[in-house]
Structures are given as C-alpha cells and as structure tokens.
Scaffold this motif. Structure first.
Motif, PDB file in Angstrom:
ATOM      1  N   ALA A 329       0.823  -1.208   0.000  1.00  0.00           N
ATOM      2  CA  ALA A 329       0.000   0.000   0.000  1.00  0.00           C
ATOM      3  C   ALA A 329       0.859   1.259   0.000  1.00  0.00           C
ATOM      4  O   ALA A 329       2.033   1.246   0.385  1.00  0.00           O
ATOM      5  CB  ALA A 329      -0.918  -0.001   1.219  1.00  0.00           C
ATOM      6  N   ARG A 330       0.255   2.362  -0.440  1.00  0.00           N
ATOM      7  CA  ARG A 330       0.904   3.672  -0.401  1.00  0.00           C
ATOM      8  C   ARG A 330       0.391   4.527   0.746  1.00  0.00           C
ATOM      9  O   ARG A 330       1.053   5.484   1.143  1.00  0.00           O
ATOM     10  CB  ARG A 330       0.687   4.406  -1.721  1.00  0.00           C
ATOM     11  CG  ARG A 330       1.353   3.736  -2.918  1.00  0.00           C
ATOM     12  CD  ARG A 330       1.186   4.560  -4.181  1.00  0.00           C
ATOM     13  NE  ARG A 330      -0.216   4.753  -4.511  1.00  0.00           N
ATOM     14  CZ  ARG A 330      -0.941   3.896  -5.241  1.00  0.00           C
ATOM     15  NH1 ARG A 330      -0.375   2.779  -5.691  1.00  0.00           N
ATOM     16  NH2 ARG A 330      -2.198   4.137  -5.511  1.00  0.00           N
ATOM     17  N   SER A 331      -0.777   4.214   1.263  1.00  0.00           N
ATOM     18  CA  SER A 331      -1.324   4.973   2.387  1.00  0.00           C
ATOM     19  C   SER A 331      -2.288   4.068   3.156  1.00  0.00           C
ATOM     20  O   SER A 331      -2.790   3.063   2.626  1.00  0.00           O
ATOM     21  CB  SER A 331      -2.057   6.234   1.905  1.00  0.00           C
ATOM     22  OG  SER A 331      -3.159   5.878   1.075  1.00  0.00           O
ATOM     23  N   ALA A 332      -2.541   4.434   4.409  1.00  0.00           N
ATOM     24  CA  ALA A 332      -3.434   3.658   5.269  1.00  0.00           C
ATOM     25  C   ALA A 332      -4.085   4.606   6.255  1.00  0.00           C
ATOM     26  O   ALA A 332      -3.661   5.769   6.415  1.00  0.00           O
ATOM     27  CB  ALA A 332      -2.669   2.541   5.991  1.00  0.00           C
ATOM     28  N   ALA A 333      -5.121   4.117   6.911  1.00  0.00           N
ATOM     29  CA  ALA A 333      -5.841   4.935   7.884  1.00  0.00           C
ATOM     30  C   ALA A 333      -6.366   4.038   8.997  1.00  0.00           C
ATOM     31  O   ALA A 333      -6.728   2.883   8.758  1.00  0.00           O
ATOM     32  CB  ALA A 333      -6.986   5.703   7.229  1.00  0.00           C
ATOM     33  N   VAL A 334      -6.405   4.599  10.206  1.00  0.00           N
ATOM     34  CA  VAL A 334      -6.952   3.903  11.370  1.00  0.00           C
ATOM     35  C   VAL A 334      -8.001   4.812  11.995  1.00  0.00           C
ATOM     36  O   VAL A 334      -7.711   5.981  12.309  1.00  0.00           O
ATOM     37  CB  VAL A 334      -5.854   3.565  12.403  1.00  0.00           C
ATOM     38  CG1 VAL A 334      -6.485   2.943  13.646  1.00  0.00           C
ATOM     39  CG2 VAL A 334      -4.821   2.636  11.803  1.00  0.00           C
ATOM     40  N   ASP A 335      -9.214   4.300  12.162  1.00  0.00           N
ATOM     41  CA  ASP A 335     -10.300   5.032  12.816  1.00  0.00           C
ATOM     42  C   ASP A 335     -10.758   4.248  14.029  1.00  0.00           C
ATOM     43  O   ASP A 335     -10.877   3.014  13.982  1.00  0.00           O
ATOM     44  CB  ASP A 335     -11.492   5.231  11.872  1.00  0.00           C
ATOM     45  CG  ASP A 335     -11.167   6.184  10.732  1.00  0.00           C
ATOM     46  OD1 ASP A 335     -10.392   7.117  10.970  1.00  0.00           O
ATOM     47  OD2 ASP A 335     -11.693   5.983   9.625  1.00  0.00           O
ATOM     48  N   ALA A 336     -11.051   4.968  15.116  1.00  0.00           N
ATOM     49  CA  ALA A 336     -11.599   4.356  16.329  1.00  0.00           C
ATOM     50  C   ALA A 336     -12.710   5.249  16.846  1.00  0.00           C
ATOM     51  O   ALA A 336     -12.524   6.464  16.976  1.00  0.00           O
ATOM     52  CB  ALA A 336     -10.512   4.171  17.389  1.00  0.00           C
ATOM     53  N   TRP A 337     -13.862   4.656  17.125  1.00  0.00           N
ATOM     54  CA  TRP A 337     -14.978   5.430  17.643  1.00  0.00           C
ATOM     55  C   TRP A 337     -15.910   4.531  18.450  1.00  0.00           C
ATOM     56  O   TRP A 337     -15.816   3.305  18.393  1.00  0.00           O
ATOM     57  CB  TRP A 337     -15.738   6.118  16.506  1.00  0.00           C
ATOM     58  CG  TRP A 337     -16.560   5.216  15.632  1.00  0.00           C
ATOM     59  CD1 TRP A 337     -17.888   4.955  15.714  1.00  0.00           C
ATOM     60  CD2 TRP A 337     -16.086   4.434  14.518  1.00  0.00           C
ATOM     61  NE1 TRP A 337     -18.278   4.080  14.736  1.00  0.00           N
ATOM     62  CE2 TRP A 337     -17.198   3.744  13.989  1.00  0.00           C
ATOM     63  CE3 TRP A 337     -14.834   4.259  13.928  1.00  0.00           C
ATOM     64  CZ2 TRP A 337     -17.090   2.887  12.894  1.00  0.00           C
ATOM     65  CZ3 TRP A 337     -14.728   3.399  12.842  1.00  0.00           C
ATOM     66  CH2 TRP A 337     -15.835   2.735  12.331  1.00  0.00           C
ATOM     67  N   ARG A 338     -16.773   5.157  19.202  1.00  0.00           N
ATOM     68  CA  ARG A 338     -17.739   4.441  20.032  1.00  0.00           C
ATOM     69  C   ARG A 338     -19.136   4.722  19.518  1.00  0.00           C
ATOM     70  O   ARG A 338     -19.481   5.866  19.212  1.00  0.00           O
ATOM     71  CB  ARG A 338     -17.619   4.892  21.487  1.00  0.00           C
ATOM     72  CG  ARG A 338     -18.626   4.226  22.431  1.00  0.00           C
ATOM     73  CD  ARG A 338     -18.510   4.794  23.840  1.00  0.00           C
ATOM     74  NE  ARG A 338     -19.494   4.212  24.737  1.00  0.00           N
ATOM     75  CZ  ARG A 338     -19.660   4.562  26.007  1.00  0.00           C
ATOM     76  NH1 ARG A 338     -18.891   5.505  26.529  1.00  0.00           N
ATOM     77  NH2 ARG A 338     -20.571   3.987  26.754  1.00  0.00           N
ATOM     78  N   SER A 339     -19.959   3.655  19.432  1.00  0.00           N
ATOM     79  CA  SER A 339     -21.328   3.818  18.955  1.00  0.00           C
ATOM     80  C   SER A 339     -22.191   2.722  19.559  1.00  0.00           C
ATOM     81  O   SER A 339     -21.856   1.536  19.467  1.00  0.00           O
ATOM     82  CB  SER A 339     -21.375   3.739  17.420  1.00  0.00           C
ATOM     83  OG  SER A 339     -22.705   3.798  16.954  1.00  0.00           O
ATOM     84  N   GLU A 340     -23.293   3.130  20.218  1.00  0.00           N
ATOM     85  CA  GLU A 340     -24.289   2.200  20.749  1.00  0.00           C
ATOM     86  C   GLU A 340     -23.664   1.142  21.657  1.00  0.00           C
ATOM     87  O   GLU A 340     -23.950  -0.047  21.553  1.00  0.00           O
ATOM     88  CB  GLU A 340     -25.061   1.541  19.611  1.00  0.00           C
ATOM     89  CG  GLU A 340     -25.820   2.520  18.740  1.00  0.00           C
ATOM     90  CD  GLU A 340     -26.529   1.827  17.588  1.00  0.00           C
ATOM     91  OE1 GLU A 340     -26.444   0.581  17.515  1.00  0.00           O
ATOM     92  OE2 GLU A 340     -27.152   2.521  16.773  1.00  0.00           O
ATOM     93  N   GLY A 341     -22.803   1.583  22.538  1.00  0.00           N
ATOM     94  CA  GLY A 341     -22.211   0.654  23.482  1.00  0.00           C
ATOM     95  C   GLY A 341     -21.197  -0.295  22.893  1.00  0.00           C
ATOM     96  O   GLY A 341     -20.922  -1.350  23.479  1.00  0.00           O
ATOM     97  N   ARG A 342     -20.610   0.046  21.743  1.00  0.00           N
ATOM     98  CA  ARG A 342     -19.594  -0.788  21.113  1.00  0.00           C
ATOM     99  C   ARG A 342     -18.404   0.084  20.735  1.00  0.00           C
ATOM    100  O   ARG A 342     -18.548   1.267  20.414  1.00  0.00           O
ATOM    101  CB  ARG A 342     -20.127  -1.471  19.842  1.00  0.00           C
ATOM    102  CG  ARG A 342     -21.415  -2.253  20.019  1.00  0.00           C
ATOM    103  CD  ARG A 342     -21.199  -3.559  20.728  1.00  0.00           C
ATOM    104  NE  ARG A 342     -20.487  -4.517  19.912  1.00  0.00           N
ATOM    105  CZ  ARG A 342     -20.142  -5.724  20.345  1.00  0.00           C
ATOM    106  NH1 ARG A 342     -20.433  -6.103  21.562  1.00  0.00           N
ATOM    107  NH2 ARG A 342     -19.488  -6.566  19.554  1.00  0.00           N
ATOM    108  N   LEU A 343     -17.227  -0.513  20.790  1.00  0.00           N
ATOM    109  CA  LEU A 343     -16.004   0.152  20.337  1.00  0.00           C
ATOM    110  C   LEU A 343     -15.665  -0.373  18.951  1.00  0.00           C
ATOM    111  O   LEU A 343     -15.495  -1.574  18.755  1.00  0.00           O
ATOM    112  CB  LEU A 343     -14.856  -0.136  21.305  1.00  0.00           C
ATOM    113  CG  LEU A 343     -13.468   0.363  20.866  1.00  0.00           C
ATOM    114  CD1 LEU A 343     -13.453   1.878  20.718  1.00  0.00           C
ATOM    115  CD2 LEU A 343     -12.396  -0.102  21.844  1.00  0.00           C
ATOM    116  N   PHE A 344     -15.585   0.529  17.987  1.00  0.00           N
ATOM    117  CA  PHE A 344     -15.296   0.161  16.603  1.00  0.00           C
ATOM    118  C   PHE A 344     -13.869   0.582  16.256  1.00  0.00           C
ATOM    119  O   PHE A 344     -13.450   1.707  16.542  1.00  0.00           O
ATOM    120  CB  PHE A 344     -16.271   0.846  15.640  1.00  0.00           C
ATOM    121  CG  PHE A 344     -17.678   0.336  15.738  1.00  0.00           C
ATOM    122  CD1 PHE A 344     -18.110  -0.710  14.932  1.00  0.00           C
ATOM    123  CD2 PHE A 344     -18.569   0.883  16.642  1.00  0.00           C
ATOM    124  CE1 PHE A 344     -19.398  -1.183  15.019  1.00  0.00           C
ATOM    125  CE2 PHE A 344     -19.864   0.409  16.743  1.00  0.00           C
ATOM    126  CZ  PHE A 344     -20.278  -0.623  15.929  1.00  0.00           C
TER     127      PHE A 344
END
Length: 418
Positions: A329-344
């Motif tokens: 790959a040439r680029s990547a991304a990491v997202d973390a968030w909370r929604s409806e009592g779950r960690l995504f």
C-alpha cells in the motif's frame, strides 16, 4: 400446474423442512416405502424402550427425592439426572436413525472448580435432565398406545397403516423436538462461552511461549555475552588496559542492545504509552512505526476498560504489521470510535487486497481473540484492493461494567465509516 411423477423405482428423498427442524419424510402414501417401515419399527420399539425409560426415571426420581432428607439424597438425584441425559442421547439417536429428526446435542454441564457442592447443585437443577425425566414419564402410556395401534394395524388396518404411522410418528417427532432439544439461546451461549474459554487459554499459552522464546533467544543471550565480555575485560585490566577498555566499550554496546530488546518485549506485552496516555496516543505511536503513511483518527470521549483497550491496540498493531509486510500500500488509515455501546476499530489501506480469514493464522488469530470477548471481526479485501478491516468490541468502562445490550446477535453486520 402439477409436478411430474417420478419414474418407477426412483428412491424417495427427504423434503427440506421450512420450519428449520431438519429433514421431513416424503408425504405418506399407500405404498410401504422405506420411511414408512422405519416409522413402523420406531412405533413398535416405543413400548420396550419407554418401559425401560419409565422404570429408570421412576426409580431414580422416587429414590432420589425420597432420600433428599438424608445426606445421600441429592448426590443420588444428581447421578440420576446425569443418567437421564444418557437416555435422552439414546432417544435422540433412535429418532435420528428411524424418524430423520435432526436435534442438536445439548451442551455438557460446565466442569468448574467451585467445589463439590456448587457442581452438585448445578447437576440437580440441570434443565436438560429434568426435561428428559418428563419425557420418560409420559412415554410409557404413549408407547403402549403406539405399540397396540401399530401392531393391530399390521393385521387389520394395513391399507391405511402408512397414514396412521405417519400421524403417530409426527407426534413422536414433536415430543423429541420439544423435550429433548437443547434450550436454544442458553445452550448456544454455553457452547460459545466454552469455545471462547478454550481460545483464551490457548492464546495466553501461546503468548507465554512467545515471551519465553524472545527472552531466551534475545535479551538473555545478550546478557550472557555481556557477562563473558566483562569477565575477560576484568582479566585483561592489568595486563592490557587498552584491550580491556575496548572490551568494556563492546560490553556497553551489548547493554544498549539488550535494553532495547527488553523495551521492545515490554511494549509487546503491554506498552507503557497505552497505560499512561490511552488509545489515541498508543495508536499514533504504533502507526509511526509502520512503513506506510498512516492517518489516525480516534473519537472517544472516555477510555474503555484496560482489557478492551489492550485488545484494540494489539489488533491495530497486528494489522499495521500486515500492511507493512504484505499489502504494497501507499497509504493507510486507522479510525476508532464508540457507537451504541460498542467500540469500533477500522483499518484501511489502498494495497493489493486479497486478504481473508483463511489466508493465514495471523488474521484468524485476531478473529478468535475478538470472538472470545463477544467481538466481531470483518475483512473486506477484494483482489486489487482496497482492504478494510473492521473490529467491533463490547464497551466496558474503566470500572469493568459492561454496557447493557451491547452483545451482537449472530450474523450481525458491522458498520463502517468508509
């Protein structure tokens, strides 16, 4: 339009059951085909089988309940209910063989380490055993009825016996499904927890072996070399001070390398930045070591429990290592968030794609780890890319409390931001 008739001699096959109870036999007809003879055999065997089951259940029940006023009453009752489970297993096998009833086997009683009395009480209140006891009690009059009707039908009502046998056998099928099937949600949950416990134990054992191997092959070997080098330098200190100084300098380098390996090992066990500053800083730290530029976005108003935080960190760390080694790959991304009592947690890259849960033990191990804590792990990686991996974890706060209603149903979809 009516369906065409089957050619003569074509064997009858089972019909899928839309209710989800396995396979149904073909419709009854005047001919005595193989399913009809199996049903007749089952109905004739009902009397001796139900007689044995009734005698066992009645003896066990009256003896065990009658002796509950003594010390041996509850152990006898628990042993009797365990035996009733065996009777239920034999009845399910007989129904499966002769009636085509597909009923899952109930889970075994958990073998915990809480002591004799908790295990005894768990066996006494076993719902599977008590339903089998009820099955054994009501089967004797039913067995007498089916035996008498079927035997009489063989000599008097033989033209319509296939239809009578089908009606009686359907009642048998209903009894087996109603009384000898597992408690759907509870039994599934017990089976999931048993499987998850095995995954956790295996993962912990593998981690301990990895730490032991890293210590033995890395820092320990360097410390042994360091001790030998300092011993030689000590011997040469008076004879050849210049050579001794060179050895001390080399030993100083070995110390630096050993410290670096110990730091890396400690980071692999649990990074200090995760404990001190939380998931945002820890993910930024691991992303900075990736060979691909990574954009990190963490949208969390509070920190989850340490165990959930650690699983999220090591999941991202493993995925970013895969991106560095295999994605192109040439680029990547990491997202973390909370929604409806779950960690995504979502990790994306624009590499060549083709990743899957069957592609190697690393990704499969991540899926097993998340499954052990009621998490979900979804990989979307078509050939040519891009690859999106979404991990979903239950949210527990720092006190360890689990948010209500945050366990996903089987087959639940995982939502993403991309």
């Amino acid at each position: 339009m009516t369906e065409p008739l089957s050619p003569p001699g074509t064997p009858l096959t089972a019909v899928p059951d839309p209710a989800g109870h396995g396979d149904r036999p073909p419709p009854a007809r005047f001919a005595y085909d193989a399913p009809t003879w199996k049903e007749i055999a089952h109905l004739l065997a009902n009397l001796p089988v139900s007689l044995i089951g009734f005698v066992y259940v009645a003896t066990m029940l009256f003896t065990g309940v009658g002796l509950t006023v003594t010390v041996i009453g509850f152990p006898l009752l628990a042993a009797g209910l365990t035996g009733a489970r065996l009777l239920g297993r034999m009845e399910r096998a007989r129904s499966r063989k002769l009636l085509g009833v597909r009923v899952e086997e109930p889970s075994r009683l958990p073998r915990g380490s809480g002591g004799f009395w908790p295990r005894l009480w768990m066996a006494v209140k076993d719902p599977v055993g008590w339903r089998t006891v009820l099955y054994g009690l009501i089967r004797l009059p039913w067995g007498i009825l089916t035996f008498a009707v079927t035997l009489t039908g063989l000599f008097v009502l033989w033209p319509v016996l296939p239809f009578i046998a089908r009606a009686l056998a359907n009642a048998d099928r209903a009894m087996v499904r109603g009384l000898l099937s597992p408690s759907d949600e509870l039994e599934r949950r017990i089976a999931e927890l048993e499987s998850d416990r095995g995954v956790v134990v295996d993962t912990a054992a593998a981690d301990l072996r990895r730490i032991e191997r890293d210590l033995h092959d890395g820092a320990q070997a360097r410390l042994v070399n360091l001790a030998m080098g300092l011993g030689l330098a000590k011997e040469k200190l008076l004879e050849d001070p210049d050579a001794a100084a060179t050895m001390v300098e080399e030993a100083h380098g070995e110390v630096k390398l050993a410290l670096q390996e110990l730091r890396d090992l400690a980071r692999g066990i649990h990074p200090a930045v995760l404990t001190d500053r939380g998931l945002d800083a820890a993910l930024s730290s691991v992303a900075s070591r990736c060979t691909v530029p990574v954009k990190v976005t963490v949208d969390l108003d509070e920190r989850p429990a340490a165990a959930i935080e650690g699983i999220a960190y090591f999941t991202v760390s493993e995925l970013l290592q895969n991106i560095s080694k295999h994605s192109g790959a040439r680029s990547a991304a990491v997202d973390a968030w909370r929604s409806e009592g779950r960690l995504f947690i979502q990790v994306w890259d624009d590499g060549r794609g083709g990743a899957s849960l069957d592609g190697g033990t690393g990704i499969r191990g991540l899926a097993d780890r998340l499954g052990a804590v009621d998490g979900l792990f979804v990989v979307e990686s078509p050939e040519g890319g891009p690859t999106t991996v979404t991990a979903e974890l239950p949210w527990r706060d720092r006190s360890g409390a689990l948010v209500e209603g945050n366990r996903p149903a089987k087959g639940a979809s995982v939502r993403g931001r991309r």
